[in-house]
Write a protein that holds these residues in place. Structure first.
Motif, PDB file in Angstrom:
ATOM      1  N   THR A  44       2.179   2.866  13.516  1.00 29.93           N
ATOM      2  CA  THR A  44       1.434   3.389  14.651  1.00 29.93           C
ATOM      3  C   THR A  44      -0.048   3.155  14.405  1.00 29.93           C
ATOM      4  O   THR A  44      -0.470   2.884  13.286  1.00 29.93           O
ATOM      5  CB  THR A  44       1.673   4.901  14.861  1.00 29.93           C
ATOM      6  N   GLY A  45      -0.856   3.306  15.456  1.00 38.73           N
ATOM      7  CA  GLY A  45      -2.294   3.147  15.335  1.00 38.73           C
ATOM      8  C   GLY A  45      -2.892   2.585  16.603  1.00 38.73           C
ATOM      9  O   GLY A  45      -2.202   1.907  17.373  1.00 38.73           O
ATOM     10  N   GLY A  46      -4.161   2.873  16.854  1.00 37.02           N
ATOM     11  CA  GLY A  46      -4.824   2.378  18.049  1.00 37.02           C
ATOM     12  C   GLY A  46      -4.150   2.878  19.309  1.00 37.02           C
ATOM     13  O   GLY A  46      -3.555   3.958  19.338  1.00 37.02           O
TER      14      GLY A  46
ATOM     15  N   GLY B 185      -9.869  -3.185  24.589  1.00 35.16           N
ATOM     16  CA  GLY B 185      -9.793  -4.626  24.773  1.00 35.16           C
ATOM     17  C   GLY B 185      -9.827  -5.428  23.487  1.00 35.16           C
ATOM     18  O   GLY B 185      -9.938  -6.658  23.528  1.00 35.16           O
ATOM     19  N   THR B 186      -9.721  -4.764  22.340  1.00 35.74           N
ATOM     20  CA  THR B 186      -9.764  -5.464  21.055  1.00 35.74           C
ATOM     21  C   THR B 186      -8.394  -5.469  20.390  1.00 35.74           C
ATOM     22  O   THR B 186      -7.730  -4.433  20.306  1.00 35.74           O
ATOM     23  CB  THR B 186     -10.795  -4.808  20.121  1.00 35.74           C
ATOM     24  N   VAL B 187      -7.986  -6.648  19.937  1.00 34.19           N
ATOM     25  CA  VAL B 187      -6.710  -6.797  19.233  1.00 34.19           C
ATOM     26  C   VAL B 187      -6.997  -7.159  17.781  1.00 34.19           C
ATOM     27  O   VAL B 187      -7.725  -8.121  17.502  1.00 34.19           O
ATOM     28  CB  VAL B 187      -5.834  -7.882  19.883  1.00 34.19           C
ATOM     29  N   ALA B 188      -6.441  -6.373  16.878  1.00 37.00           N
ATOM     30  CA  ALA B 188      -6.575  -6.640  15.441  1.00 37.00           C
ATOM     31  C   ALA B 188      -5.239  -7.138  14.908  1.00 37.00           C
ATOM     32  O   ALA B 188      -4.193  -6.552  15.218  1.00 37.00           O
ATOM     33  CB  ALA B 188      -6.989  -5.370  14.701  1.00 37.00           C
ATOM     34  N   THR B 189      -5.266  -8.206  14.136  1.00 36.27           N
ATOM     35  CA  THR B 189      -4.053  -8.665  13.470  1.00 36.27           C
ATOM     36  C   THR B 189      -4.281  -8.642  11.965  1.00 36.27           C
ATOM     37  O   THR B 189      -5.388  -8.895  11.479  1.00 36.27           O
ATOM     38  CB  THR B 189      -3.656 -10.079  13.915  1.00 36.27           C
TER      39      THR B 189
ATOM     40  N   GLU C  25      -2.793   1.474   4.371  1.00 39.11           N
ATOM     41  CA  GLU C  25      -4.143   2.009   4.134  1.00 39.11           C
ATOM     42  C   GLU C  25      -5.190   1.134   4.819  1.00 39.11           C
ATOM     43  O   GLU C  25      -6.171   1.632   5.390  1.00 39.11           O
ATOM     44  CB  GLU C  25      -4.421   2.082   2.634  1.00 39.11           C
ATOM     45  N   VAL C  26      -4.975  -0.172   4.753  1.00 41.16           N
ATOM     46  CA  VAL C  26      -5.905  -1.113   5.377  1.00 41.16           C
ATOM     47  C   VAL C  26      -5.843  -0.997   6.898  1.00 41.16           C
ATOM     48  O   VAL C  26      -6.879  -0.955   7.574  1.00 41.16           O
ATOM     49  CB  VAL C  26      -5.585  -2.552   4.927  1.00 41.16           C
ATOM     50  N   VAL C  27      -4.631  -0.926   7.440  1.00 42.03           N
ATOM     51  CA  VAL C  27      -4.456  -0.811   8.892  1.00 42.03           C
ATOM     52  C   VAL C  27      -5.094   0.483   9.400  1.00 42.03           C
ATOM     53  O   VAL C  27      -5.811   0.491  10.409  1.00 42.03           O
ATOM     54  CB  VAL C  27      -2.969  -0.869   9.271  1.00 42.03           C
ATOM     55  N   ALA C  28      -4.836   1.581   8.701  1.00 40.48           N
ATOM     56  CA  ALA C  28      -5.387   2.868   9.127  1.00 40.48           C
ATOM     57  C   ALA C  28      -6.909   2.876   9.093  1.00 40.48           C
ATOM     58  O   ALA C  28      -7.561   3.414   9.991  1.00 40.48           O
ATOM     59  CB  ALA C  28      -4.842   3.986   8.233  1.00 40.48           C
ATOM     60  N   ALA C  29      -7.495   2.275   8.060  1.00 37.05           N
ATOM     61  CA  ALA C  29      -8.956   2.228   7.949  1.00 37.05           C
ATOM     62  C   ALA C  29      -9.557   1.412   9.085  1.00 37.05           C
ATOM     63  O   ALA C  29     -10.586   1.791   9.667  1.00 37.05           O
ATOM     64  CB  ALA C  29      -9.371   1.640   6.607  1.00 37.05           C
ATOM     65  N   GLN C  30      -8.923   0.281   9.418  1.00 41.52           N
ATOM     66  CA  GLN C  30      -9.433  -0.536  10.502  1.00 41.52           C
ATOM     67  C   GLN C  30      -9.260   0.152  11.858  1.00 41.52           C
ATOM     68  O   GLN C  30     -10.148   0.100  12.705  1.00 41.52           O
ATOM     69  CB  GLN C  30      -8.736  -1.895  10.524  1.00 41.52           C
ATOM     70  N   ALA C  31      -8.121   0.808  12.059  1.00 40.56           N
ATOM     71  CA  ALA C  31      -7.898   1.532  13.305  1.00 40.56           C
ATOM     72  C   ALA C  31      -8.947   2.633  13.492  1.00 40.56           C
ATOM     73  O   ALA C  31      -9.459   2.848  14.605  1.00 40.56           O
ATOM     74  CB  ALA C  31      -6.498   2.133  13.298  1.00 40.56           C
ATOM     75  N   LYS C  32      -9.312   3.288  12.401  1.00 41.48           N
ATOM     76  CA  LYS C  32     -10.318   4.345  12.466  1.00 41.48           C
ATOM     77  C   LYS C  32     -11.669   3.786  12.886  1.00 41.48           C
ATOM     78  O   LYS C  32     -12.395   4.389  13.702  1.00 41.48           O
ATOM     79  CB  LYS C  32     -10.426   5.032  11.114  1.00 41.48           C
ATOM     80  N   LYS C  33     -12.041   2.614  12.372  1.00 41.01           N
ATOM     81  CA  LYS C  33     -13.341   2.041  12.726  1.00 41.01           C
ATOM     82  C   LYS C  33     -13.373   1.534  14.170  1.00 41.01           C
ATOM     83  O   LYS C  33     -14.445   1.483  14.792  1.00 41.01           O
ATOM     84  CB  LYS C  33     -13.694   0.905  11.768  1.00 41.01           C
TER      85      LYS C  33
ATOM     86  N   GLY D  60       0.794  -1.196   0.000  1.00 44.56           N
ATOM     87  CA  GLY D  60       0.000   0.000   0.000  1.00 44.56           C
ATOM     88  C   GLY D  60       0.845   1.274   0.000  1.00 44.56           C
ATOM     89  O   GLY D  60       1.989   1.271  -0.378  1.00 44.56           O
ATOM     90  N   SER D  61       0.464   1.878   0.450  1.00 46.94           N
ATOM     91  CA  SER D  61       1.255   3.106   0.528  1.00 46.94           C
ATOM     92  C   SER D  61       2.032   3.106   1.827  1.00 46.94           C
ATOM     93  O   SER D  61       1.767   2.323   2.702  1.00 46.94           O
ATOM     94  CB  SER D  61       0.359   4.345   0.434  1.00 46.94           C
ATOM     95  N   SER D  62       2.964   4.044   2.035  1.00 45.65           N
ATOM     96  CA  SER D  62       3.854   3.911   3.171  1.00 45.65           C
ATOM     97  C   SER D  62       3.560   4.828   4.337  1.00 45.65           C
ATOM     98  O   SER D  62       4.163   4.685   5.391  1.00 45.65           O
ATOM     99  CB  SER D  62       5.299   4.134   2.731  1.00 45.65           C
ATOM    100  N   ASP D  63       2.682   5.767   4.229  1.00 43.25           N
ATOM    101  CA  ASP D  63       2.353   6.617   5.359  1.00 43.25           C
ATOM    102  C   ASP D  63       0.863   6.818   5.418  1.00 43.25           C
ATOM    103  O   ASP D  63       0.257   7.302   4.501  1.00 43.25           O
ATOM    104  CB  ASP D  63       3.006   8.001   5.245  1.00 43.25           C
ATOM    105  N   ALA D  64       0.261   6.440   6.538  1.00 44.45           N
ATOM    106  CA  ALA D  64      -1.151   6.682   6.770  1.00 44.45           C
ATOM    107  C   ALA D  64      -1.251   6.939   8.242  1.00 44.45           C
ATOM    108  O   ALA D  64      -0.297   7.325   8.878  1.00 44.45           O
ATOM    109  CB  ALA D  64      -1.972   5.478   6.327  1.00 44.45           C
ATOM    110  N   ASP D  65      -2.426   6.696   8.827  1.00 44.15           N
ATOM    111  CA  ASP D  65      -2.562   6.828  10.249  1.00 44.15           C
ATOM    112  C   ASP D  65      -1.623   5.840  10.908  1.00 44.15           C
ATOM    113  O   ASP D  65      -1.298   5.965  12.066  1.00 44.15           O
ATOM    114  CB  ASP D  65      -4.007   6.484  10.647  1.00 44.15           C
ATOM    115  N   ALA D  66      -1.233   4.788  10.164  1.00 43.40           N
ATOM    116  CA  ALA D  66      -0.356   3.772  10.698  1.00 43.40           C
ATOM    117  C   ALA D  66       0.986   3.919  10.031  1.00 43.40           C
ATOM    118  O   ALA D  66       1.222   3.379   9.005  1.00 43.40           O
ATOM    119  CB  ALA D  66      -0.949   2.401  10.383  1.00 43.40           C
ATOM    120  N   GLY D  67       1.967   4.632  10.661  1.00 40.92           N
ATOM    121  CA  GLY D  67       3.160   4.753   9.909  1.00 40.92           C
ATOM    122  C   GLY D  67       4.462   5.127  10.523  1.00 40.92           C
ATOM    123  O   GLY D  67       5.444   4.888   9.911  1.00 40.92           O
ATOM    124  N   ASN D  68       4.620   5.768  11.689  1.00 46.34           N
ATOM    125  CA  ASN D  68       5.918   6.330  11.970  1.00 46.34           C
ATOM    126  C   ASN D  68       6.525   5.990  13.320  1.00 46.34           C
ATOM    127  O   ASN D  68       7.646   6.379  13.593  1.00 46.34           O
ATOM    128  CB  ASN D  68       5.861   7.856  11.849  1.00 46.34           C
ATOM    129  N   GLY D  69       5.812   5.284  14.207  1.00 49.10           N
ATOM    130  CA  GLY D  69       6.384   4.982  15.511  1.00 49.10           C
ATOM    131  C   GLY D  69       7.291   3.791  15.448  1.00 49.10           C
ATOM    132  O   GLY D  69       7.190   2.957  14.595  1.00 49.10           O
TER     133      GLY D  69
END
Length: 272
Positions: free
Chosen positions: A207-209, A237-241, A262-270, A27-36
């Motif tokens: 990063t995310g969640g 209390g929810t873990v996404a893999t 992109e997928v990780v960020a979308a799921q983290a948002k929901k 996907g792409s390399s920077d989204a809500d999930a990207g820099n930590g």
């Protein structure tokens, strides 16, 4: 290979479903999930660093978990469907030669840790590139080979959401991190009776969640190396893999294979 043989092979390949199953090859390399970046000491810690308020979290109901799961249209350029039995391997079909590595293998195939109250699974596949306007019969040998590569340049991701009460969620997340750190040098795994070797697990930035971690997992089978991407993300209390593979980018160790941010960020948002 003669052009006619290449064309015949291409036609046969096109008849095969391009919906990549996690069990098929593995996907792409920077989204809500990207820099930590997680430090190694934290990765090896046996307990979660979650605040007490999060350790007291209540598991989502099955209905709430479904609502929090990705649906078609949530990730642009991707097809989202509910995962079926053919997309996963049950816990009793996963075995390792190192017991400490089992949590990371379970995370790869969306198997819940002890104490899970509900689970939901999705399969997310990138939309294929638009095909050439020429028919295979009218293509040159080089054009056929390029078309075949493009047809299989799809990233398939199995997402598993598992929800827990109290400290079980943070502990499940910490267990995956601990296993990934302890098994970074590789181990042997049996997946539904098929013996394979994981040669390395390398941490990546994400990063995310409330907390998240990611890794590149490299598999060697008969001398051929393939790369997978694994992400673990916790929200309350929810873990996404997330376990991803790309037939084209993941080949030869996956030097060109990037995290499905992109997928990780979308799921983290929901998950909120």
């Amino acid at each position: 290979m003669r052009a006619t043989a290449v064309r015949r092979t291409a036609l046969a390949a096109c008849a095969v479903s391009l919906t990549l199953l996690v069990t098929a090859c593995g996907g792409s390399s920077d989204a809500d999930a990207g820099n930590g970046k997680s430090d190694k000491a934290g990765a090896a810690d046996t307990s979660s660093q979650a605040p007490k308020a999060e350790a007291d979290a209540k598991a989502l109901s099955a209905a709430e978990l479904e609502t929090a799961s990705l649906e078609q249209g949530d990730v642009e350029g991707h097809k989202v469907t509910k995962a079926g039995p053919d997309d996963e391997v049950p816990a009793d079909g996963l075995k390792t030669d190192k017991e400490a590595c089992l949590p990371v293998v379970h995370a790869m195939f969306g198997v819940a840790a002890d104490g899970s109250k509900a689970s939901a699974k999705r399969k997310v596949v990138t939309d294929p590139a638009k095909g050439a306007k020429k028919s295979v019969e009218d293509m040159s040998e080089g054009e056929v080979e390029d078309a075949m590569k493009a047809a299989f340049d799809l990233t398939s991701t199995l997402i598993a959401l598992n929800t827990y009460d109290g400290a079980a969620g943070p502990d499940a997340y910490a267990g995956v991190k601990k296993a990934a750190a302890e098994c970074a040098g590789g181990f042997n795994v049996t997946i539904a009776g098929d013996q394979q070797k994981i040669v390395s697990i390398t941490e990546e930035k994400i990063t995310g969640g409330d907390e998240a971690a990611a890794w590149t997992v490299v598999q060697d089978q008969d001398g051929a190396k393939s790369a997978y991407k694994l992400v673990a993300l916790r929200k309350a209390g929810t873990v996404a893999t997330f376990f991803s593979f790309n037939l084209t980018a993941g080949a030869d160790g996956g030097a060109k294979f990037t995290l499905p941010t992109e997928v990780v960020a979308a799921q983290a948002k929901k998950l909120g």
